[in-house]
Design a protein around this motif. Sequence first.
Motif, PDB file in Angstrom:
ATOM      1  N   THR A  65     -14.849  15.818   5.019  1.00 12.43           N
ATOM      2  CA  THR A  65     -14.781  14.549   4.300  1.00 12.43           C
ATOM      3  C   THR A  65     -15.253  14.619   2.849  1.00 12.43           C
ATOM      4  O   THR A  65     -15.406  13.587   2.208  1.00 12.43           O
ATOM      5  CB  THR A  65     -15.636  13.492   5.035  1.00 12.43           C
ATOM      6  N   SER A  66     -15.483  15.817   2.336  1.00 13.87           N
ATOM      7  CA  SER A  66     -15.871  15.919   0.927  1.00 13.87           C
ATOM      8  C   SER A  66     -15.330  17.213   0.337  1.00 13.87           C
ATOM      9  O   SER A  66     -15.119  18.206   1.049  1.00 13.87           O
ATOM     10  CB  SER A  66     -17.393  15.872   0.764  1.00 13.87           C
ATOM     11  N   VAL A  67     -15.111  17.187  -0.968  1.00 15.46           N
ATOM     12  CA  VAL A  67     -14.598  18.367  -1.669  1.00 15.46           C
ATOM     13  C   VAL A  67     -15.543  19.548  -1.491  1.00 15.46           C
ATOM     14  O   VAL A  67     -15.119  20.703  -1.374  1.00 15.46           O
ATOM     15  CB  VAL A  67     -14.411  18.039  -3.170  1.00 15.46           C
ATOM     16  N   LEU A  68     -16.840  19.263  -1.435  1.00 12.33           N
ATOM     17  CA  LEU A  68     -17.840  20.323  -1.297  1.00 12.33           C
ATOM     18  C   LEU A  68     -17.734  21.049   0.040  1.00 12.33           C
ATOM     19  O   LEU A  68     -18.274  22.152   0.188  1.00 12.33           O
ATOM     20  CB  LEU A  68     -19.247  19.727  -1.429  1.00 12.33           C
ATOM     21  N   GLU A  69     -17.045  20.433   1.012  1.00 14.23           N
ATOM     22  CA  GLU A  69     -17.014  21.006   2.359  1.00 14.23           C
ATOM     23  C   GLU A  69     -15.624  21.452   2.805  1.00 14.23           C
ATOM     24  O   GLU A  69     -15.442  21.804   3.960  1.00 14.23           O
ATOM     25  CB  GLU A  69     -17.553  19.974   3.355  1.00 14.23           C
ATOM     26  N   CYS A  74     -10.601  -2.647  -0.771  1.00 15.26           N
ATOM     27  CA  CYS A  74     -10.136  -1.296  -0.487  1.00 15.26           C
ATOM     28  C   CYS A  74     -10.212  -1.069   1.024  1.00 15.26           C
ATOM     29  O   CYS A  74     -11.248  -1.297   1.637  1.00 15.26           O
ATOM     30  CB  CYS A  74     -10.994  -0.258  -1.219  1.00 15.26           C
ATOM     31  N   ARG A  75      -9.119  -0.648   1.619  1.00 14.65           N
ATOM     32  CA  ARG A  75      -9.082  -0.513   3.079  1.00 14.65           C
ATOM     33  C   ARG A  75      -9.710   0.794   3.561  1.00 14.65           C
ATOM     34  O   ARG A  75      -9.926   0.971   4.756  1.00 14.65           O
ATOM     35  CB  ARG A  75      -7.636  -0.584   3.581  1.00 14.65           C
ATOM     36  N   LYS A  76     -10.023   1.707   2.646  1.00 18.61           N
ATOM     37  CA  LYS A  76     -10.595   2.988   3.069  1.00 18.61           C
ATOM     38  C   LYS A  76     -12.123   2.890   3.137  1.00 18.61           C
ATOM     39  O   LYS A  76     -12.775   2.598   2.126  1.00 18.61           O
ATOM     40  CB  LYS A  76     -10.210   4.104   2.099  1.00 18.61           C
ATOM     41  N   PRO A  77     -12.728   3.155   4.290  1.00 17.86           N
ATOM     42  CA  PRO A  77     -14.196   3.184   4.366  1.00 17.86           C
ATOM     43  C   PRO A  77     -14.746   4.293   3.467  1.00 17.86           C
ATOM     44  O   PRO A  77     -14.172   5.374   3.374  1.00 17.86           O
ATOM     45  CB  PRO A  77     -14.465   3.489   5.848  1.00 17.86           C
ATOM     46  N   HIS A  78     -15.845   4.026   2.815  1.00 11.94           N
ATOM     47  CA  HIS A  78     -16.443   5.017   1.918  1.00 11.94           C
ATOM     48  C   HIS A  78     -17.087   6.125   2.743  1.00 11.94           C
ATOM     49  O   HIS A  78     -17.805   5.865   3.709  1.00 11.94           O
ATOM     50  CB  HIS A  78     -17.486   4.353   1.020  1.00 11.94           C
ATOM     51  N   ALA A  79     -16.825   7.376   2.353  1.00  9.65           N
ATOM     52  CA  ALA A  79     -17.270   8.541   3.133  1.00  9.65           C
ATOM     53  C   ALA A  79     -18.788   8.648   3.226  1.00  9.65           C
ATOM     54  O   ALA A  79     -19.315   9.217   4.184  1.00  9.65           O
ATOM     55  CB  ALA A  79     -16.688   9.818   2.542  1.00  9.65           C
ATOM     56  N   VAL A  80     -19.509   8.099   2.244  1.00  5.00           N
ATOM     57  CA  VAL A  80     -20.977   8.168   2.242  1.00  5.00           C
ATOM     58  C   VAL A  80     -21.599   6.811   2.554  1.00  5.00           C
ATOM     59  O   VAL A  80     -22.390   6.672   3.485  1.00  5.00           O
ATOM     60  CB  VAL A  80     -21.508   8.700   0.886  1.00  5.00           C
ATOM     61  N   ARG A  81     -21.223   5.787   1.797  1.00  3.96           N
ATOM     62  CA  ARG A  81     -21.860   4.467   1.942  1.00  3.96           C
ATOM     63  C   ARG A  81     -21.604   3.835   3.316  1.00  3.96           C
ATOM     64  O   ARG A  81     -22.465   3.129   3.849  1.00  3.96           O
ATOM     65  CB  ARG A  81     -21.370   3.518   0.848  1.00  3.96           C
ATOM     66  N   ASP A  82     -20.425   4.068   3.890  1.00  2.00           N
ATOM     67  CA  ASP A  82     -20.076   3.450   5.173  1.00  2.00           C
ATOM     68  C   ASP A  82     -20.320   4.381   6.361  1.00  2.00           C
ATOM     69  O   ASP A  82     -19.824   4.125   7.459  1.00  2.00           O
ATOM     70  CB  ASP A  82     -18.607   3.003   5.160  1.00  2.00           C
ATOM     71  N   ASN A  83     -21.061   5.456   6.124  1.00  5.88           N
ATOM     72  CA  ASN A  83     -21.325   6.435   7.177  1.00  5.88           C
ATOM     73  C   ASN A  83     -22.747   6.210   7.723  1.00  5.88           C
ATOM     74  O   ASN A  83     -23.723   6.352   6.984  1.00  5.88           O
ATOM     75  CB  ASN A  83     -21.200   7.854   6.620  1.00  5.88           C
ATOM     76  N   PRO A  84     -22.887   5.852   9.015  1.00  5.01           N
ATOM     77  CA  PRO A  84     -24.227   5.571   9.556  1.00  5.01           C
ATOM     78  C   PRO A  84     -25.083   6.814   9.728  1.00  5.01           C
ATOM     79  O   PRO A  84     -26.304   6.723   9.786  1.00  5.01           O
ATOM     80  CB  PRO A  84     -23.920   4.928  10.913  1.00  5.01           C
ATOM     81  N   ASP A  85     -24.458   7.985   9.838  1.00  7.58           N
ATOM     82  CA  ASP A  85     -25.211   9.227  10.015  1.00  7.58           C
ATOM     83  C   ASP A  85     -24.449  10.342   9.304  1.00  7.58           C
ATOM     84  O   ASP A  85     -23.440  10.835   9.810  1.00  7.58           O
ATOM     85  CB  ASP A  85     -25.383   9.555  11.495  1.00  7.58           C
ATOM     86  N   LEU A  86     -24.935  10.737   8.144  1.00 12.06           N
ATOM     87  CA  LEU A  86     -24.212  11.714   7.326  1.00 12.06           C
ATOM     88  C   LEU A  86     -24.253  13.120   7.899  1.00 12.06           C
ATOM     89  O   LEU A  86     -23.512  14.001   7.438  1.00 12.06           O
ATOM     90  CB  LEU A  86     -24.794  11.725   5.910  1.00 12.06           C
ATOM     91  N   LEU A  87     -25.097  13.352   8.894  1.00 12.67           N
ATOM     92  CA  LEU A  87     -25.259  14.704   9.431  1.00 12.67           C
ATOM     93  C   LEU A  87     -24.608  14.897  10.792  1.00 12.67           C
ATOM     94  O   LEU A  87     -24.470  16.031  11.260  1.00 12.67           O
ATOM     95  CB  LEU A  87     -26.754  15.052   9.520  1.00 12.67           C
ATOM     96  N   GLU A  88     -24.211  13.803  11.454  1.00 14.03           N
ATOM     97  CA  GLU A  88     -23.641  13.903  12.800  1.00 14.03           C
ATOM     98  C   GLU A  88     -22.361  13.070  12.904  1.00 14.03           C
ATOM     99  O   GLU A  88     -22.127  12.159  12.110  1.00 14.03           O
ATOM    100  CB  GLU A  88     -24.649  13.409  13.849  1.00 14.03           C
ATOM    101  N   ALA A 128     -16.705  11.198  10.530  1.00 10.96           N
ATOM    102  CA  ALA A 128     -17.197  12.576  10.477  1.00 10.96           C
ATOM    103  C   ALA A 128     -18.386  12.693   9.524  1.00 10.96           C
ATOM    104  O   ALA A 128     -18.558  11.855   8.624  1.00 10.96           O
ATOM    105  CB  ALA A 128     -16.070  13.504  10.031  1.00 10.96           C
ATOM    106  N   PRO A 129     -19.228  13.715   9.704  1.00  8.20           N
ATOM    107  CA  PRO A 129     -20.353  13.920   8.778  1.00  8.20           C
ATOM    108  C   PRO A 129     -19.851  14.139   7.352  1.00  8.20           C
ATOM    109  O   PRO A 129     -18.698  14.510   7.138  1.00  8.20           O
ATOM    110  CB  PRO A 129     -21.025  15.185   9.321  1.00  8.20           C
ATOM    111  N   CYS A 130     -20.729  13.913   6.388  1.00  7.76           N
ATOM    112  CA  CYS A 130     -20.342  14.084   4.991  1.00  7.76           C
ATOM    113  C   CYS A 130     -21.559  14.541   4.182  1.00  7.76           C
ATOM    114  O   CYS A 130     -22.699  14.148   4.477  1.00  7.76           O
ATOM    115  CB  CYS A 130     -19.804  12.766   4.426  1.00  7.76           C
ATOM    116  N   ASN A 131     -21.312  15.365   3.201  1.00  8.80           N
ATOM    117  CA  ASN A 131     -22.388  15.808   2.318  1.00  8.80           C
ATOM    118  C   ASN A 131     -22.983  14.596   1.595  1.00  8.80           C
ATOM    119  O   ASN A 131     -22.253  13.850   0.932  1.00  8.80           O
ATOM    120  CB  ASN A 131     -21.827  16.802   1.294  1.00  8.80           C
TER     121      ASN A 131
END
Length: 322
Positions: A78-82, A139-153, A215-218
């Motif tokens: 879910t991120s360019v870094l990954e 915007c209909r796309k959930p934000h990969a970081v802000r809308d993620n309840p657990d960035l590691l799992e 999915a998890p995200c950096n």
Amino acid sequence: MEQSFGVHVFSNWTAVKYLLLKHIKEHCLKLGTVIAIFACNEYQGDAGNLCHNHLIVAIDKSTMTGDTQKYIQDLIRTSVLEVLKTDGDIQQMIDKGLLKSVDEVPEVTGRADIILKHIYDWRYKGRKGDKDGPENFRCRKPHAVRDNPDLLEHSYVPIPYKFQEATMEVLEELGMYFPLGAEEGEGISNEDERYESPMGGTFTHSYFVPKRHVAPCNPNATCNMSAVIPQFFVATKSIQNAQSLNYTNGIIKYVCKYLTKFDDGNYVLLCQDIHTGDWVLAKMHLYNIKIVSSKYNKDKAFAKNRTKCHPRGRDMPHFEIR
């Protein structure tokens, strides 16, 4: 010249697309036995491009191992870094012939930063109101970081869904919904599996409480990237969005919305200019009406429009007509 060239490009792309779908169905054995593929072509006429596919792959659960679901989830980045996260990812790409050497990694990352970075424009807008101001769109796309309840799992986030009152009454009569405050002895047993409703009360089946896999995200990612499977992105050098659907409710809704709304797309209106009397063909863009709330507000906005009774037809891109 361009029209003649377009025919050959379209034919070649159709053949390549068929071979890719066939490969997925017959050779992605690590996931389990692929028993079906549902694919739907979608066109974006204003961009002048070829069609892209929305597809869903069905896997026979009896052929999946205990680690298969986690393997499928871990495919999604879910991120360019990954996109190429570890040395193991890079070596795997080289072993499969997707990369020639580690020297190509910066090129892949740079391409991902350009192609996969989410840019909020009219394509991603969904209606949340029936007027024309910017406050009526989101915007209909959930934000990969802000809308993620657990960035590691991996997480499963409930999708807000409002049922009609009549639907709730029928489900209650069938014993599939129990209002808030229903006590033991009113049809509920402690042994029953219950699912909390966002509207209050509980359901007896998970179908009525849809959830989205996140999915998890950096945590440091700022790209709000569209989720992809790296192998497909590296091989095709283009966007290949991916999502994990683990339950029947998501699959049914996904397939049905593309079947039932096939003709419910952008349209053209035929009207007459009140000053000159000339006939005018106007294009109307619909904002992601496959989303129920967006379609509901679109219909309300259209009902207020003075052109609502004018003749209209589907706006089809040139390649779709072919």
